[in-house]
Design a protein around this motif. Structure first.
Motif, mmCIF file in Angstrom:
data_model
loop_
_atom_site.group_PDB
_atom_site.id
_atom_site.type_symbol
_atom_site.label_atom_id
_atom_site.label_comp_id
_atom_site.label_asym_id
_atom_site.label_seq_id
_atom_site.Cartn_x
_atom_site.Cartn_y
_atom_site.Cartn_z
ATOM 1 N N HIS A 48 0.862 -1.185 0.000
ATOM 2 C CA HIS A 48 0.000 0.000 0.000
ATOM 3 C C HIS A 48 0.899 1.235 0.000
ATOM 4 N N ILE A 49 0.438 2.307 -0.603
ATOM 5 C CA ILE A 49 1.307 3.493 -0.728
ATOM 6 C C ILE A 49 1.752 4.029 0.634
ATOM 7 N N SER A 50 0.980 3.762 1.691
ATOM 8 C CA SER A 50 1.373 4.261 3.016
ATOM 9 C C SER A 50 2.628 3.570 3.528
ATOM 10 N N GLU A 51 3.016 2.472 2.909
ATOM 11 C CA GLU A 51 4.228 1.771 3.349
ATOM 12 C C GLU A 51 5.491 2.428 2.801
ATOM 13 N N ILE A 52 5.319 3.281 1.803
ATOM 14 C CA ILE A 52 6.477 3.988 1.229
ATOM 15 C C ILE A 52 6.088 5.451 0.993
ATOM 16 N N PRO A 53 5.798 6.187 2.094
ATOM 17 C CA PRO A 53 5.261 7.545 1.910
ATOM 18 C C PRO A 53 6.311 8.581 1.483
ATOM 19 N N GLU A 54 7.575 8.375 1.876
ATOM 20 C CA GLU A 54 8.591 9.397 1.635
ATOM 21 C C GLU A 54 9.491 9.012 0.466
ATOM 22 N N ARG A 55 10.087 10.013 -0.135
ATOM 23 C CA ARG A 55 11.054 9.750 -1.216
ATOM 24 C C ARG A 55 12.202 8.895 -0.680
ATOM 25 N N GLY A 56 12.508 7.853 -1.378
ATOM 26 C CA GLY A 56 13.572 6.949 -0.936
ATOM 27 C C GLY A 56 13.069 5.773 -0.118
ATOM 28 N N VAL A 70 10.360 -2.319 -4.134
ATOM 29 C CA VAL A 70 9.414 -1.270 -4.529
ATOM 30 C C VAL A 70 9.893 0.000 -3.848
ATOM 31 N N ILE A 71 10.171 1.023 -4.616
ATOM 32 C CA ILE A 71 10.795 2.217 -4.037
ATOM 33 C C ILE A 71 10.123 3.478 -4.560
ATOM 34 N N SER B 43 7.005 -4.502 13.862
ATOM 35 C CA SER B 43 7.011 -4.836 12.446
ATOM 36 C C SER B 43 8.122 -4.061 11.734
ATOM 37 N N PRO B 44 9.164 -4.743 11.275
ATOM 38 C CA PRO B 44 10.167 -4.037 10.467
ATOM 39 C C PRO B 44 9.624 -3.656 9.103
ATOM 40 N N GLU B 45 8.526 -4.286 8.677
ATOM 41 C CA GLU B 45 7.915 -3.916 7.402
ATOM 42 C C GLU B 45 7.265 -2.538 7.505
ATOM 43 N N LEU B 46 6.576 -2.307 8.647
ATOM 44 C CA LEU B 46 5.842 -1.050 8.829
ATOM 45 C C LEU B 46 6.605 -0.052 9.691
ATOM 46 N N LYS B 47 7.681 -0.527 10.288
ATOM 47 C CA LYS B 47 8.500 0.278 11.195
ATOM 48 C C LYS B 47 7.669 0.821 12.365
#
Lengths: 411, 151
Positions: A48-56, A70-71, B43-47
Motif C-alpha cells: 500500500h502506498i502508506s508503506e512507502i510515503p517518503e522519497r527513498g 518497490v521504491i 514490524s520491520p515492514e511497517l516500522k
C-alpha cells in the motif's frame, strides 16, 4: 454408499467446470507453468502506498519467485526493480523496508539510484576493454501501477494497464479506499502447507463459513445472507453484495456501529477478489488485504494487511485494531481456522489420496454459489492452458495468453 | 501478608503451567479484575509496533469460554519461561520473563512456535499476588497457522 478405488478415481458426474483435478494443487509442472505463464503475466499487489510515503522509502517483496524492491523515487514516483545486482546478481537489499537515496550492493559496492540507473561501479577501469559501464548496467525495472492506494506490479512488460485489468471490480471499495488517507497498521505472514489457489478459494467460496463459529453466528445466521448475488467481472475478479453482519451474536463482541470506514454502514461486510491472488475484505470498521506468494505446490506465503485512517485518534485506532484482530489477526478467531482448513485439504491431495475437488454449488449465483470459483478456474485456464478438470489435457479453448508469450519475455 | 520475589516468580510460572494444562479456570484466577492482556510485536515492514491482541478480564473470559467451539491446532503447547527480573515498586511488582513456546502435534512432532517475553505488572488483590497486566512481546512474527489460546 462408500466407493471403491475405480469409483473414487472417476470424475464426478457434474457439469464441466464444476470440479477440479486435485493434481492442480500438487503437480510441480503445473506449479512451474503457473509461475511462468500466470503469475509473471498478471498484476500482483506489492504494498500500500502508506508503506512507502517518503522519497527513498522502499519495501522488498517476493513475487513469482523473484525478489523485488518497490521504491518511491526522488521524483516521487513509485518504481519496482528486481532485487538483483546487474553485476553478479546478488540481492541488493535484505531489509523488508527502509529509506535510501542509493541502493548499494554489498558484494562489490555497485550502486543504483531510485530510478534504477547504475550510478557507481567500483574500479570501473577494469571494464574498459569489454564495454561494461554505468550507462548499460541499470536494474531490471518491473511494471508498477497504483490504483486507490494499492501498488501492483506486473513482470510482463506488455501486460495490460492495471486500470483496464481491474476494470470496475473495485467499485465497491473506491469510497473505502479513496475518501480518506489510509495507512497499514497491521502486517503479518503465514507460511501454510497448502497450494496458493486453495487459499484464494477460501476467499471466494463462502460455503466454508459454516466451519467458522464466528461466521456461522454473526453472518450465516443473519437474514438475507443467502440472498446476496456475486458479481463477476472480466479478467476473473468478483464481488459479493454487502451484508450487515451481527457481531453481537458472538459472545463478548459488540456490533460495529461507529467509526466505520468511509462508505460503510453498521456491520457492513464487503469483499472483492482480484484475480489471481489478491483479496480485500471490509468489515465496517476494519479492512483486510491479503495476497499470496506461492513457494512450492504445497507451500504458500500469505501476507495480511490491516488498514486504518491515517491520523485518527489513539482511541479510534485501538478500536479498529481490536475489530481487525478479532477476525484476522494471528490470534484471531477466523484466519487461523482458514489456514487449518486448507492445510487439511492439502494433506489428502499431497499424494493423490483425493482425486477431485467439487466446485459444484449452484445457488443462483448467490453467496454460497461456487460460480466465482468456477470463474477463477476459467481465467486460470486462459493463462495456463490446461483443463482444470484434468490437468493432463492441454486446453483447446484457451487463448493460451500465457503460453503464447513465453518466448517474448526477457527477465 | 508480605510477598517476595520468589512469589512473583511462582506466579509467572503458575500462569504457564495452567495454560499448558489447559486449566483455564486456574489461569483466569491469576489475574486481577483490571487485567490488561496484550500481544505485541514490532514490524520491520511497517516500522512500528503492532498490537495483535488486547483483552481485558471480561474479554479474556469470553475468549476462553468459546475455545471449545473453534477449529484450532490440536496437540500440546509447552511454555518454557525464565523470570530474569522482578522489581518491587510501591504498589506493584514488575517482572520480565523470556518465553519459548513449543508445539507438539498429535503425531508427536515438536516444533518451536514462538519466542518472546512477558512483561508483567503484578499487584496484590485480596492478599494474593495477581497479574494486573501482561504484555507478551513477541520476537516471532510468523505464528504457524495462527493460535487461538493465550500465549
Amino acid at each position: 454408499m462408500s466407493k471403491n478405488a475405480r469409483d473414487w478415481n472417476t470424475p464426478p458426474d457434474v457439469p464441466e467446470g464444476h470440479y477440479v483435478d486435485a493434481r492442480i494443487y500438487t503437480d510441480q509442472e503445473v506449479f512451474d507453468e503457473e509461475q511462468e505463464q500466470l503469475l509473471r503475466r498478471s498484476w500482483k499487489l506489492a504494498c500500500h502506498i502508506s508503506e512507502i510515503p517518503e522519497r527513498g522509502d522502499f519495501r522488498t517483496v517476493d513475487h513469482a519467485g523473484y525478489p523485488l524492491i518497490v521504491i518511491r523515487g526522488q521524483d516521487g514516483n513509485i518504481r519496482t526493480f528486481i532485487n538483483s545486482c546487474s553485476h553478479r546478481s546478488s540481492m541488493i537489499v535484505e531489509e523488508p523496508s527502509g529509506n535510501a537515496k542509493h541502493l548499494t550492493c554489498p558484494f562489490h559496492l555497485w550502486s543504483f539510484d531510485s530510478e534504477g540507473n547504475c550510478v557507481h561501479i567500483t574500479r570501473p577501469e577494469g571494464y574498459e576493454d569489454v564495454s561494461i559501464c554505468k550507462e548499460n548496467r541499470g536494474l531490471r525495472e518491473v511494471k508498477t501501477e497504483e490504483i486507490l492506494g494499492l501498488v501492483f506490479v506486473n513482470l510482463d512488460d506488455d501486460g495490460m494497464p492495471l486500470a483496464e485489468y481491474v476494470g470496475d471490480a473495485l467499485e465497491t471499495f473506491s469510497e473505502i479506499l479513496g475518501t480518506k488517507e489510509l495507512e497499514v497498521f497491521h502486517y503479518h505472514r503465514v507460511v501454510m502447507d497448502a497450494n496458493w489457489k486453495q487459499w484464494h478459494e477460501t476467499n471466494m467460496e463462502l460455503y466454508h463459513e459454516w466451519g467458522h463459529v464466528v461466521n456461522r453466528t454473526t453472518s450465516v445466521a443473519v437474514e438475507g445472507y443467502h440472498d446476496r448475488p456475486w458479481k463477476l467481472y472480466p479478467n476473473g475478479h468478483g464481488t459479493l453484495e454487502p451484508l450487515a453482519v451481527q457481531y453481537k451474536n458472538y459472545p463478548g463482541w459488540q456490533n460495529r456501529a461507529s467509526k466505520m470506514l468511509p462508505g460503510l454502514t453498521e456491520g457492513e461486510f464487503r469483499v472483492v477478489d482480484i484475480f489471481p491472488n489478491t483479496t480485500l475484505i471490509a468489515r465496517s470498521t476494519s479492512l483486510r488485504i491479503d495476497t499470496s506468494t506461492p513457494i512450492a505446490p504445497g507451500k504458500t506465503l500469505v501476507e495480511y494487511r490491516g488498514l486504518g485512517i491515517k491520523g485518527e485518534s489513539h482511541e479510534d485506532r485501538v478500536m479498529r485494531q481490536k475489530h481487525h484482530n478479532q477476525f484476522w489477526g494471528p490470534l484471531g478467531r477466523n484466519v487461523p481456522e482458514d489456514v487449518l482448513f486448507v492445510e487439511k485439504v492439502e494433506r489428502t491431495n499431497r499424494h493423490g489420496a483425493a482425486r477431485y475437488g467439487l466446485l459444484a454449488r449452484r445457488e443462483g449465483g448467490k453467496s454460497q454459489d461456487d460460480g466465482v470459483v468456477r470463474a477463477f478456474y476459467q481465467e486460470w485456464k486462459k493463462y495456463v492452458g490446461r483443463e482444470p478438470e484434468n490437468i493432463s489435457v492441454r486446453s483447446t479453448t484457451s487463448s493460451g495468453m500465457g503460453a503464447n508469450k513465453r518466448a517474448e519475455v526477457s527477465n | 501478608m508480605t510477598h517476595g520475589e520468589s512469589d512473583v516468580r511462582n506466579l509467572v510460572y503458575a500462569s504457564c503451567l495452567a495454560l499448558d494444562r489447559e486449566d483455564y479456570s486456574s489461569y483466569l484466577n491469576l489475574f486481577t479484575e483490571d487485567l490488561n492482556y496484550r500481544v505485541v510485536t514490532y514490524s520491520p515492514e511497517l516500522k512500528t509496533e503492532m498490537t495483535w491482541l488486547e483483552h481485558d478480564n471480561s474479554e479474556m473470559k469470553h475468549l476462553i469460554k468459546m475455545l471449545p467451539q473453534h477449529v484450532k491446532m490440536k496437540g500440546k503447547f509447552f511454555r518454557h519461561v525464565t523470570v530474569y527480573d522482578a522489581t518491587q515498586h510501591a504498589d506493584a511488582w514488575e517482572a520480565l520473563s523470556y518465553l519459548t513456546l513449543s508445539y507438539t502435534d498429535l503425531d508427536g512432532n515438536t516444533k518451536l512456535l514462538a519466542v518472546g517475553a512477558y512483561e508483567d505488572v503484578i499487584k496484590t488483590e485480596r492478599n494474593e499476588l495477581k497479574i494486573d497486566s501482561r504484555t507478551v512481546r513477541l520476537e516471532t512474527r510468523v505464528l504457524g497457522p495462527g493460535i487461538h489460546v493465550p500465549l
